[in-house]
Design a protein around this motif. Sequence first.
Motif, short mmCIF file in Angstrom:
data_model
loop_
_atom_site.label_atom_id
_atom_site.label_comp_id
_atom_site.label_asym_id
_atom_site.label_seq_id
_atom_site.Cartn_x
_atom_site.Cartn_y
_atom_site.Cartn_z
N ALA B 48 1.31 -1.22 0.09
CA ALA B 48 -0.37 0.58 -0.14
C ALA B 48 0.84 1.03 0.29
CB ALA B 48 -1.17 0.53 1.25
N SER B 51 5.80 1.65 3.88
CA SER B 51 7.64 1.85 4.08
C SER B 51 7.97 3.03 3.73
CB SER B 51 7.70 0.45 3.86
OG SER B 51 7.52 -0.83 4.65
N TYR B 61 13.99 8.72 1.29
CA TYR B 61 14.35 9.22 -0.09
C TYR B 61 14.62 10.13 0.03
CZ TYR B 61 12.39 4.34 -1.36
OH TYR B 61 11.95 3.21 -2.26
N GLY B 416 7.33 -6.61 1.37
CA GLY B 416 7.67 -7.15 1.95
C GLY B 416 6.34 -8.42 1.76
N GLY B 443 4.50 -10.34 8.74
CA GLY B 443 4.70 -9.08 7.45
C GLY B 443 2.54 -9.30 6.40
#
Lengths: 432, 516
Positions: B48, B51, B61, B416, B443
């Motif tokens: 989604a 992270s 970033y 993940g 996860g």
Amino acid sequence: MSGLQDLKKNLFGGTTTVGRQFGMIFTLVAIVLLFEVLTDGLTLTSGNLIAVVSQYSYILILAIGMLMVIVAGHIDLSVGSVAAFVGIVVAKSIAHFGIPWPLGIVLGLVVGALIGAWQGFWVAYVGVPAFIVTLAGMLLFRGGNQFIGNADTVPVPEGFRTIGAGYLPEVGPATGYNNLTLLLGLIGCLAVAWREWQSRKTRQEMGAAPAPLWISGLRLAVMVGVIVFATLRFAGGRVGTSLPVSGIILIGLVLIYSFYTRNTVSGRRIYAVGGNARAAELSGVKLQRVNFFVMCNMGILAALAGMIFVARSAASGPQDGLSWELDAIAAVFIGGAAVSGGLGTVSGSIVGGLVMALLNNGLQLMGVGVDLVQMIKGLVLLLAVAIDVYNKSQGRFSIIDSLTRPFRRAEVPAAVPAADAPRQNDKTPAAS
Amino acid sequence: MPMPDRDAPVLLEMRDITKTFPGVKALADVNLVVNEGEIHAICGENGAGKSTLMKVLSGVYPYGDYSGEIRYRGVEARFADIRASENAGIVIIHQELALIPGMSITENIFLGNEPRTGLAIDWKTAQRRALELMKLVGLKEDPDTLIKDIGVGKQQLIEIAKAFAKDVKLLILDEPTAALNESDSRQLLDLLRDFRTQGITSIIISHKLNEIEAVADQITILRDGKTIETLDVLADGVNEDRIVRGMVGRDMSSRFPDYTPNIGEVFFEVRDWTVRHPITDRLVTKHANFSVRRGEVVGFAGLMGAGRTELAMSLFGRSYGTWLGGQVFKDGREIRLRTVSEAIEHGLAYVSEDRKAIGLNLLDDIKTSIVAAKPAKVAHHGVIDEVAEHQAAESYRQELRIKTPSVDEGVSKLSGGNQQKVVLAKWMFSDPDLLILDEPTRGIDVGAKFEIYGIIHKLAEEGKGVVVISSELPELIGLCDRIYTVFEGTITGEVVRAEADPERLMKQMTTTKKTA
Ligand SMILES: Nc1ncnc2c1ncn2[C@@H]1O[C@H](COP(=O)(O)OP(=O)(O)OP(=O)(O)O)[C@@H](O)[C@H]1O
Ligand SMILES: [Mg+2]
């Protein structure tokens, strides 16, 4: 997709790895053109191209083996010494024991395989790092060369010299060209066309739309153009010359090893081991076997390179193969392999090797001294790998990608990938 | 419990954040507002963009790599790298732990941040401060212990201690409890509440919705790279089902698919299996006996370090420790499983709990990864048939709904949860008779969990045996036909589905007495 992306994406087959080679080849072409201008057209003459091939084919052969060693996560520092050792063993056997030269070649390959097995044993089964094993090998076989050869040069017979200094014979009608080279060129063109057709078929079978026809056409035209140009150059040199035999051996090896590393189960295992050894092991890959194999294979290719060099210089001497390992390693890394293993291609390494070769050759043609050539080559290697490392740290891949980056900006589709779409309609109990 | 101040000033505001990767738009105009002193949860399905959003926030970033605006403590923040965000008091603990296994606790806590006297590192101070920080996170260990010698739960706490070695105002935890058992998780969540009283703001990403419900003040839900909503836990009466609705866009009436097992006879049996730790003399598996029937889903419950993974891996071609004895029978005949390839040939598959370290080659693309355990299936005489390979991978992409533009993509680019699906596909592709799944839903989001349960049932329906190792008791109870409990290397009991309840399992998981 715009036409430009289409082109970039499809020109070399469409997958990311192959797309990367686009940049590599781009670099190579740039270097060729640069030197063509700087040397007033000397670079692309028949004589020079033939000289480059016969002068560097053995380094490129080493680069093939080195690529596999590096992909598996090792390094081989001993290749120059091994080449020299095999060279002297073969030359001595022929000169002193009167072994016929073809048998001499077989003997050389066997000795190379044994040396490779020796080093492979330590690396794979004892677990000594390849750096150490081959550092030892470097000393061991350099010394062995001098021990056996008494630090003298040992000449080799005429027949043996073909593999290093030989050309294709002149046969058939007098076309003004070497006919066999022309034939090879023709086969090359046909093969390229066949491959293009095959790859279209494969993509169709995968259910993916093949590249638009005009792209296939263009790609084919470019490749055929290059092959035709090269063929005419190599066939049109001084009478009695052609594409060197060593060049033909090289091409054969490149084809075989490219296929092996890309398309076979055991070739893939090398990448698996280099990429994540533990994961490979838990997938049923026998680490020791793979490690043993790459070292052993390197020994055989080093032997072949050594013999080609001896054949080219007509004699085996104590200085043979000095610092070849560095050239081979440089070629592999310039060609985009990862220092930590698991990444790299045979063709990339060959292009990397050619970049080095043409750089060397161009600078020499310009009359630049050996000292400066070395310095420039060192810097090129450093720069190439530095760009690579930098790009990886930015989450991008490889030098090559960076060269083509301007093309890929608009590649991002607005929507999220398609595999999601059927999410709503199935087994999950939906109520709202 | 001290309640966060509803009118607390806004600490962080992320506006219209958009971040694209080649081929994927990971974030599209995402908005996030975090108030000072709250625990803010971010929920969403795998891929989604959770992270990614946190990486944007923490400078992984850097400014310029994304579009949109970050306002932090009232001013616009343009972080050039992680260091810049750390200097501003934002510390992120990534989904993948970033500790160095061969270094001590102290060395790890102060890595890159070492206290010095002059040029030399002041180890005395470092040790003392390490002890303080460890006390802060409730950890009692010798600070000279190497990271690799302590469990994942403790490692997670060390990560947090490491964050506090810096001056932290905003702590970001990306799936901190994914690898933890219940008591470790609880300890960690308590810690977050403690921090809240000290005015430290936290952002937590987790797929364990019960934890989110218990600890969060606000929940922001992402779906497909977009902000869906922000829920106020107290005001909006949020419960798990409400969060799920936001995440998947509809209600999910049940966490487990309907399924009637069709169990055959015993086909796989382990007798007297004993394994020693690879280095020490400790026995990690002691005389284990267990069996699996065709079409049966068998669970292994136990605390972290009980030896379940060790047992599974040693069965799988002796991939762990030293085998001291024991036999394996399949269909009544004894089989030898001395190497992984023998195990694969005998129809075993082991899906590891640690997909990054030992489950996947992150340099590979998806299709290569999927066929990696049995490449011969798509090869003729050792030559890979690219079409067959692509089709195989493609069919798993669809069946497991792996979220990717194409199976030619690298697995490192997947989120993940999607990587986990690739690992699952890889072992399904190997056509196993007995599939051992070690923490298969770690996860993984609720929707995907449901799908994976469905896949497990389907495999069982095909007459395969499935062994599930899991630290989540509700998962084992909901999924398994029979559950073995393991304590310190010993199988302490066996509970059938009808009799399985958390208390009973818990009791058996923490005692040496054999009960069954
Ligand atoms: N380096 C990258 N290159 C390309 N795509 C990426 C990269 N990192 C993430 N993505 C893509 O961006 C999207 C969001 O990924 P992200 O890791 O943020 O998901 P997530 O919400 O954290 O999922 P999970 O719960 O599985 O951890 C995914 O579709 C993923 O494939
Ligand atoms: Mg994530």
